[in-house]
Design a protein around this motif. Sequence first.
Motif, PDB file in Angstrom:
ATOM      1  N   ASN A 186       0.806  -1.213   0.760  1.00 22.43           N
ATOM      2  CA  ASN A 186       0.295  -0.178   0.459  1.00 22.43           C
ATOM      3  C   ASN A 186       0.958   1.534   0.076  1.00 22.43           C
ATOM      4  OD1 ASN A 186      -2.827   1.755   0.703  1.00 22.43           O
ATOM      5  ND2 ASN A 186      -1.459   1.932   2.499  1.00 22.43           N
ATOM      6  N   ASN A 187       2.068   1.248   0.969  1.00 22.35           N
ATOM      7  CA  ASN A 187       3.303   2.454   1.202  1.00 22.35           C
ATOM      8  C   ASN A 187       3.008   2.507  -0.242  1.00 22.35           C
ATOM      9  OD1 ASN A 187       1.449   2.799   3.563  1.00 22.35           O
ATOM     10  ND2 ASN A 187       3.578   2.783   4.853  1.00 22.35           N
ATOM     11  N   VAL A 188       3.714   2.075  -0.647  1.00 24.41           N
ATOM     12  CA  VAL A 188       4.437   1.891  -1.958  1.00 24.41           C
ATOM     13  C   VAL A 188       3.790   2.546  -3.142  1.00 24.41           C
ATOM     14  CG1 VAL A 188       4.733  -0.390  -3.720  1.00 24.41           C
ATOM     15  CG2 VAL A 188       6.849   0.764  -3.434  1.00 24.41           C
ATOM     16  N   VAL A 189       2.861   2.045  -3.322  1.00 25.45           N
ATOM     17  CA  VAL A 189       1.428   2.640  -4.122  1.00 25.45           C
ATOM     18  C   VAL A 189       1.427   4.432  -3.895  1.00 25.45           C
ATOM     19  CG1 VAL A 189      -1.045   3.384  -4.397  1.00 25.45           C
ATOM     20  CG2 VAL A 189       0.461   0.569  -4.590  1.00 25.45           C
ATOM     21  N   ALA A 190       1.274   4.786  -2.499  1.00 21.26           N
ATOM     22  CA  ALA A 190       1.853   5.977  -2.010  1.00 21.26           C
ATOM     23  C   ALA A 190       2.708   6.874  -2.731  1.00 21.26           C
ATOM     24  CB  ALA A 190       0.983   6.536  -0.314  1.00 21.26           C
ATOM     25  N   ALA A 191       3.420   5.933  -2.159  1.00 17.52           N
ATOM     26  CA  ALA A 191       5.052   6.911  -2.081  1.00 17.52           C
ATOM     27  C   ALA A 191       5.582   6.553  -4.173  1.00 17.52           C
ATOM     28  CB  ALA A 191       6.339   5.514  -1.498  1.00 17.52           C
ATOM     29  N   ALA A 192       5.104   5.993  -4.812  1.00 18.19           N
ATOM     30  CA  ALA A 192       5.511   6.690  -6.326  1.00 18.19           C
ATOM     31  C   ALA A 192       4.532   7.229  -6.571  1.00 18.19           C
ATOM     32  CB  ALA A 192       4.685   4.917  -6.497  1.00 18.19           C
ATOM     33  N   ALA A 257      10.070  -3.132  -2.085  1.00 19.98           N
ATOM     34  CA  ALA A 257      10.929  -3.960  -3.514  1.00 19.98           C
ATOM     35  C   ALA A 257      11.232  -5.133  -2.699  1.00 19.98           C
ATOM     36  CB  ALA A 257      12.256  -3.123  -2.968  1.00 19.98           C
ATOM     37  N   SER A 258      11.762  -5.440  -1.740  1.00 20.08           N
ATOM     38  CA  SER A 258      12.089  -7.086  -1.129  1.00 20.08           C
ATOM     39  C   SER A 258      11.079  -8.247  -1.548  1.00 20.08           C
ATOM     40  CB  SER A 258      12.064  -7.051   0.521  1.00 20.08           C
ATOM     41  OG  SER A 258      13.461  -6.532   0.606  1.00 20.08           O
ATOM     42  N   VAL A 259       9.255  -7.684  -1.305  1.00 21.48           N
ATOM     43  CA  VAL A 259       8.230  -8.923  -1.217  1.00 21.48           C
ATOM     44  C   VAL A 259       8.068  -8.724  -3.047  1.00 21.48           C
ATOM     45  CG1 VAL A 259       5.953  -8.656  -1.160  1.00 21.48           C
ATOM     46  CG2 VAL A 259       7.051  -7.878   0.749  1.00 21.48           C
ATOM     47  N   ALA A 260       8.375  -8.175  -3.611  1.00 17.09           N
ATOM     48  CA  ALA A 260       7.878  -7.770  -5.392  1.00 17.09           C
ATOM     49  C   ALA A 260       9.429  -8.684  -5.884  1.00 17.09           C
ATOM     50  CB  ALA A 260       8.288  -6.812  -6.082  1.00 17.09           C
ATOM     51  N   VAL A 270       8.604  -0.493  -8.731  1.00 19.50           N
ATOM     52  CA  VAL A 270       8.501  -0.880  -7.277  1.00 19.50           C
ATOM     53  C   VAL A 270      10.100  -0.032  -6.817  1.00 19.50           C
ATOM     54  CG1 VAL A 270       8.514  -2.034  -5.553  1.00 19.50           C
ATOM     55  CG2 VAL A 270       6.505  -1.376  -7.065  1.00 19.50           C
ATOM     56  N   ALA A 271      10.523  -0.324  -7.983  1.00 18.63           N
ATOM     57  CA  ALA A 271      12.146  -0.254  -8.197  1.00 18.63           C
ATOM     58  C   ALA A 271      12.493   0.894  -7.716  1.00 18.63           C
ATOM     59  CB  ALA A 271      13.242  -1.329  -8.824  1.00 18.63           C
ATOM     60  N   ASP A 274      11.505   2.986  -4.550  1.00 17.95           N
ATOM     61  CA  ASP A 274      12.568   2.147  -4.317  1.00 17.95           C
ATOM     62  C   ASP A 274      13.632   3.122  -4.155  1.00 17.95           C
ATOM     63  OD1 ASP A 274      13.572   1.311  -1.968  1.00 17.95           O
ATOM     64  OD2 ASP A 274      14.575  -0.380  -2.732  1.00 17.95           O
ATOM     65  N   GLU A 275      14.287   3.394  -5.159  1.00 21.94           N
ATOM     66  CA  GLU A 275      15.959   4.560  -5.374  1.00 21.94           C
ATOM     67  C   GLU A 275      15.532   5.894  -5.111  1.00 21.94           C
ATOM     68  OE1 GLU A 275      17.559   5.982  -9.528  1.00 21.94           O
ATOM     69  OE2 GLU A 275      17.646   3.395  -9.603  1.00 21.94           O
ATOM     70  N   ARG A 276      14.141   6.346  -5.540  1.00 21.26           N
ATOM     71  CA  ARG A 276      13.686   7.837  -5.484  1.00 21.26           C
ATOM     72  C   ARG A 276      13.656   7.775  -3.790  1.00 21.26           C
ATOM     73  NH1 ARG A 276      15.401  11.256  -8.616  1.00 21.26           N
ATOM     74  NH2 ARG A 276      12.976  12.356  -8.663  1.00 21.26           N
ATOM     75  N   TRP A 277      13.259   7.798  -3.094  1.00 24.90           N
ATOM     76  CA  TRP A 277      13.519   7.632  -1.438  1.00 24.90           C
ATOM     77  C   TRP A 277      14.483   7.530  -1.054  1.00 24.90           C
ATOM     78  CZ3 TRP A 277       9.490   9.767   1.115  1.00 24.90           C
ATOM     79  CH2 TRP A 277       8.312  10.212  -0.091  1.00 24.90           C
ATOM     80  N   ALA A 278      14.979   5.791  -0.817  1.00 28.37           N
ATOM     81  CA  ALA A 278      16.949   6.757  -0.632  1.00 28.37           C
ATOM     82  C   ALA A 278      17.430   7.678  -0.990  1.00 28.37           C
ATOM     83  CB  ALA A 278      17.365   4.785  -1.498  1.00 28.37           C
TER      84      ALA A 278
END
Length: 303
Positions: A186-192, A257-260, A270-271, A274-278
């Motif tokens: 859910n949170n990766v959808v919001a983050a993207a 990203a780990s779940v995917a 998702v990847a 992950d890169e942008r939030w890192a």
Amino acid sequence: MSGTSTGQHLTIGFVGLGNMGRPMAHNLHSAGFALVVRDSAPAAEERFAAAHPGVTVAGSPDAFSAADIVVTMLPDGTVVQDALLRWDGGIGRALRAGTLVVEMSSSDPSDTLRLAGELEPLRVRVVDAPVSGGVPGAVAGELAIMAGGAPDDIARAQDVLRVLGDPARQFVTGGLGSGHAMKALNNVVAAATHCATAEALAAGKRFGLDPQVMIDIINASTGRSFVSQTFGAQVLTGRYGTGFALGLLAKDVHIAASVAAAAGIDAPMVALADERWAKALGELGPAADHTRAHQAWWPETGS
């Protein structure tokens, strides 16, 4: 939810009195539960106990021996394991057989399964029940809850979950660990979506569009989302006050990203999230409000 009383005769252990945990524990106290609380910051424990007569502050894991259910609301699964398995021998070893741990942190599913494996010989059961709704939802007792675990264990958790969340927004996601997987996804959808919104505002501002007009149009059009509404209230105003730390969202995105990856899914969006939030985490630090992330990507999107 505060101010109501359900007359419960259960003792609840509550571990983690941060931005989310404090109002959640308050609501349980208001509902009539006996509480034993623990936080790694003694000042947080003292403030909570001073405001909530009758609460027991755990000076050692043994204080949790009376608990029927233990709720954890901590930054991640590693901190949960530190509390349950390592703090002065671990809270888990002090619990009676049959005690239920309701793990409400945003944790990696693998950490949850590892924790359950460690607690199984002690006959302590685990449900993972992460939440969505932020601090306002925690204060109001209207969190969305994603519960994973054995059906009987989830049923036992209802005494707590119905106080902390909106029953209409409680979902059983499947076996143990599935709640934490769902929370991260859910949170990766919001983050993207956050990334896309920031980039659209940056492009529009450079083109000559007014960011406030852009947000007004997006919120009245097909691009509308919780994120676009948050941009209007938090980013364009320079408020940056959601109370949800950038480090926590970056962690959830990395879990997704780990779940995917574990599922063998080709997930380039998702990847990239992950890169942008890192990147934002590295530049702004974990304590920054997550709505400041654009300052690491597109500084011109807001103040």
